[in-house]
Design a protein around this motif. Structure first.
Motif, PDB file in Angstrom:
ATOM      1  N   ALA A  46     -30.043  38.042  -6.818  1.00  0.00           N
ATOM      2  CA  ALA A  46     -30.961  37.593  -5.757  1.00  0.00           C
ATOM      3  C   ALA A  46     -31.938  36.507  -6.182  1.00  0.00           C
ATOM      4  N   THR A  47     -32.007  36.202  -7.489  1.00  0.00           N
ATOM      5  CA  THR A  47     -32.972  35.161  -7.900  1.00  0.00           C
ATOM      6  C   THR A  47     -32.300  34.160  -8.851  1.00  0.00           C
ATOM      7  N   GLY A  48     -32.953  33.034  -8.986  1.00  0.00           N
ATOM      8  CA  GLY A  48     -32.512  32.034  -9.960  1.00  0.00           C
ATOM      9  C   GLY A  48     -31.581  30.990  -9.368  1.00  0.00           C
ATOM     10  N   ARG A  49     -31.304  29.986 -10.220  1.00  0.00           N
ATOM     11  CA  ARG A  49     -30.461  28.878  -9.778  1.00  0.00           C
ATOM     12  C   ARG A  49     -28.982  29.257  -9.851  1.00  0.00           C
ATOM     13  N   VAL A  50     -28.268  28.963  -8.792  1.00  0.00           N
ATOM     14  CA  VAL A  50     -26.826  29.246  -8.738  1.00  0.00           C
ATOM     15  C   VAL A  50     -26.066  27.934  -8.934  1.00  0.00           C
ATOM     16  N   VAL A  51     -25.166  27.906  -9.911  1.00  0.00           N
ATOM     17  CA  VAL A  51     -24.334  26.725 -10.115  1.00  0.00           C
ATOM     18  C   VAL A  51     -22.878  27.120  -9.860  1.00  0.00           C
ATOM     19  N   ILE A  52     -22.242  26.408  -8.933  1.00  0.00           N
ATOM     20  CA  ILE A  52     -20.894  26.760  -8.479  1.00  0.00           C
ATOM     21  C   ILE A  52     -19.898  25.754  -9.040  1.00  0.00           C
ATOM     22  N   GLN A  76     -31.856  27.981  -4.908  1.00  0.00           N
ATOM     23  CA  GLN A  76     -31.566  26.724  -5.629  1.00  0.00           C
ATOM     24  C   GLN A  76     -30.074  26.762  -5.968  1.00  0.00           C
ATOM     25  N   VAL A  77     -29.334  25.795  -5.460  1.00  0.00           N
ATOM     26  CA  VAL A  77     -27.877  25.830  -5.685  1.00  0.00           C
ATOM     27  C   VAL A  77     -27.353  24.436  -6.000  1.00  0.00           C
ATOM     28  N   ARG A  78     -26.402  24.389  -6.929  1.00  0.00           N
ATOM     29  CA  ARG A  78     -25.751  23.123  -7.304  1.00  0.00           C
ATOM     30  C   ARG A  78     -24.239  23.348  -7.336  1.00  0.00           C
ATOM     31  N   VAL A  79     -23.517  22.383  -6.795  1.00  0.00           N
ATOM     32  CA  VAL A  79     -22.052  22.408  -6.902  1.00  0.00           C
ATOM     33  C   VAL A  79     -21.646  21.444  -8.012  1.00  0.00           C
ATOM     34  N   VAL A  80     -20.767  21.896  -8.910  1.00  0.00           N
ATOM     35  CA  VAL A  80     -20.219  21.009  -9.949  1.00  0.00           C
ATOM     36  C   VAL A  80     -18.705  20.956  -9.753  1.00  0.00           C
ATOM     37  N   SER A  81     -18.253  19.791  -9.245  1.00  0.00           N
ATOM     38  CA  SER A  81     -16.811  19.619  -9.051  1.00  0.00           C
ATOM     39  C   SER A  81     -16.183  19.086 -10.336  1.00  0.00           C
ATOM     40  N   VAL A  82     -15.129  19.715 -10.793  1.00  0.00           N
ATOM     41  CA  VAL A  82     -14.493  19.268 -12.045  1.00  0.00           C
ATOM     42  C   VAL A  82     -13.411  18.218 -11.768  1.00  0.00           C
ATOM     43  N   VAL A  83     -13.288  17.862 -10.497  1.00  0.00           N
ATOM     44  CA  VAL A  83     -12.354  16.781 -10.128  1.00  0.00           C
ATOM     45  C   VAL A  83     -13.102  15.805  -9.227  1.00  0.00           C
ATOM     46  N   GLU A  84     -12.560  14.587  -9.123  1.00  0.00           N
ATOM     47  CA  GLU A  84     -13.173  13.615  -8.190  1.00  0.00           C
ATOM     48  C   GLU A  84     -13.078  14.189  -6.776  1.00  0.00           C
ATOM     49  N   ILE A  85     -14.147  14.051  -6.008  1.00  0.00           N
ATOM     50  CA  ILE A  85     -14.170  14.643  -4.658  1.00  0.00           C
ATOM     51  C   ILE A  85     -13.050  14.067  -3.792  1.00  0.00           C
ATOM     52  N   ASP A  86     -12.694  12.787  -4.043  1.00  0.00           N
ATOM     53  CA  ASP A  86     -11.661  12.202  -3.158  1.00  0.00           C
ATOM     54  C   ASP A  86     -10.269  12.727  -3.482  1.00  0.00           C
ATOM     55  N   SER A  87     -10.186  13.614  -4.497  1.00  0.00           N
ATOM     56  CA  SER A  87      -8.856  14.214  -4.758  1.00  0.00           C
ATOM     57  C   SER A  87      -8.688  15.518  -3.969  1.00  0.00           C
ATOM     58  N   LEU A  88      -9.738  15.932  -3.259  1.00  0.00           N
ATOM     59  CA  LEU A  88      -9.630  17.138  -2.420  1.00  0.00           C
ATOM     60  C   LEU A  88      -8.908  16.802  -1.133  1.00  0.00           C
ATOM     61  N   SER A  89      -8.343  17.834  -0.494  1.00  0.00           N
ATOM     62  CA  SER A  89      -7.687  17.588   0.804  1.00  0.00           C
ATOM     63  C   SER A  89      -7.943  18.770   1.742  1.00  0.00           C
ATOM     64  N   ILE A 115     -19.989  18.970 -17.843  1.00  0.00           N
ATOM     65  CA  ILE A 115     -20.061  20.318 -17.244  1.00  0.00           C
ATOM     66  C   ILE A 115     -21.184  21.104 -17.910  1.00  0.00           C
ATOM     67  N   LYS A 116     -21.240  21.006 -19.239  1.00  0.00           N
ATOM     68  CA  LYS A 116     -22.274  21.742 -20.006  1.00  0.00           C
ATOM     69  C   LYS A 116     -23.677  21.330 -19.534  1.00  0.00           C
ATOM     70  N   THR A 117     -23.852  20.030 -19.327  1.00  0.00           N
ATOM     71  CA  THR A 117     -25.159  19.537 -18.870  1.00  0.00           C
ATOM     72  C   THR A 117     -25.548  20.181 -17.537  1.00  0.00           C
ATOM     73  N   HIS A 118     -24.601  20.206 -16.623  1.00  0.00           N
ATOM     74  CA  HIS A 118     -24.906  20.706 -15.276  1.00  0.00           C
ATOM     75  C   HIS A 118     -24.985  22.240 -15.207  1.00  0.00           C
ATOM     76  N   LEU A 119     -24.506  22.893 -16.269  1.00  0.00           N
ATOM     77  CA  LEU A 119     -24.584  24.366 -16.291  1.00  0.00           C
ATOM     78  C   LEU A 119     -25.788  24.847 -17.091  1.00  0.00           C
ATOM     79  N   SER A 120     -26.460  23.915 -17.793  1.00  0.00           N
ATOM     80  CA  SER A 120     -27.475  24.334 -18.790  1.00  0.00           C
ATOM     81  C   SER A 120     -28.631  25.120 -18.175  1.00  0.00           C
ATOM     82  N   ASP A 121     -28.954  24.854 -16.900  1.00  0.00           N
ATOM     83  CA  ASP A 121     -30.099  25.564 -16.287  1.00  0.00           C
ATOM     84  C   ASP A 121     -29.641  26.608 -15.270  1.00  0.00           C
TER      85      ASP A 121
END
Ligand SMILES: NC(=O)C1=CN([C@@H]2O[C@H](COP(=O)(O)OP(=O)(O)OC[C@H]3O[C@@H](n4cnc5c(N)ncnc54)[C@H](OP(=O)(O)O)[C@@H]3O)[C@@H](O)[C@H]2O)[C@H](O)CC1
Ligand SMILES: [K+]
Length: 223
Positions: A46-52, A76-89, A115-121
């Protein structure tokens, strides 16, 4: 209605029948999945930053829906896509576009370092990398992403199936996401019953996604 554990093929055919025979859309199913998962995340972390962490398919698509609903809950939420967004369909691309138009925090990270940078917090890490579409050993950035996620001190929650685990056999890649909680859609998966999966699955919560009872009846456990 309690549903018996389902195989990859069974859960995907339920999806198809809901769309082809009942006229539901993939977007509606994804919205129900993501909203239901966000509610379970809110109850359990229920608390803290969520990284997806999001991959390129509909498991990733769930992640964008989860992000939107957690943002609505003022998390507080962040999405980290491991692929370029334009590769989604399809439905995944549609929900990624909604998230970006909504100015949610969406980052693209295609290297382990990024990825490590965006997951650090992160206080909570949500695994929306791969779901029932996964086949074979983890490829490339997916293995890196799971490795990094498993090293971070945070609560780890898997969506549908921990990335790296085979949904039918329960066989786990050496770099399988180690979840404290797995939120799975429609029903548990047959692979979850195998030896050694417990330490990777953590607790399991089943989230319904609005598929009519009549469609699910053939897989119902006798009351
Ligand atoms: N009824 C339901 O349960 C619903 C479930 N939903 C969610 O949808 C996923 C299944 O989505 P799908 O797009 O079919 O597949 P994934 O997202 O799991 O996989 C995406 C792509 O990833 C690539 N892939 C496959 N295996 C690997 C691997 N070992 N390593 C790296 N990459 C892999 C593959 O693409 P390629 O082009 O690379 O071949 C996959 O296509 C389900 O799990 C739920 O989360 C819906 O949201 C709603 C209904
Ligand atoms: K997953």
């Amino acid at each position: 209605m309690k549903i018996k554990s389902l195989s990859r093929q069974q859960v995907r055919s339920i999806d198809q029948q809901a769309i082809e025979d009942y006229g539901m859309t993939g977007l509606v199913l994804m919205e129900n999945a993501g909203r239901g998962a966000a509610e379970v995340i809110q109850q359990n972390a229920a608390t803290g930053r969520v990284v997806i962490l999001c991959g390129k398919g509909n498991n990733g698509g769930d992640g964008y829906v989860i992000a939107r609903h957690l943002d609505l809950m003022e998390r507080q939420v962040r999405v980290v896509s491991v692929v370029e967004i334009d590769s989604l369909s399809g439905d995944a691309a549609a929900n990624a576009a909604i998230a970006q138009k909504a100015e949610l925090d969406v980052q693209v990270a295609t290297t382990a370092e990024a990825i490590k940078t965006h997951l650090s917090d992160a206080d909570v890490i949500v695994d929306c990398l791969l779901g029932t579409g996964a086949t074979g050993p983890l490829r490339g950035i997916y293995a890196d992403a799971v490795k990094v996620a498993n090293q971070i001190k945070a609560t780890r929650i898997a969506i549908d199936v921990p990335t790296g685990m085979d949904v039918d056999s329960g066989e786990a890649d050496p770099h399988t996401f180690q979840a404290e909680l797995t939120i799975t859609f429609v029903a548990k998966k047959t692979g979850f019953e195998f030896e050694g999966t417990q330490s990777l699955l953590g607790d399991i919560e089943v989230v319904p996604i609005g598929v009519p009872r009549k469609l699910l009846r053939p897989w119902a456990l006798a009351d």
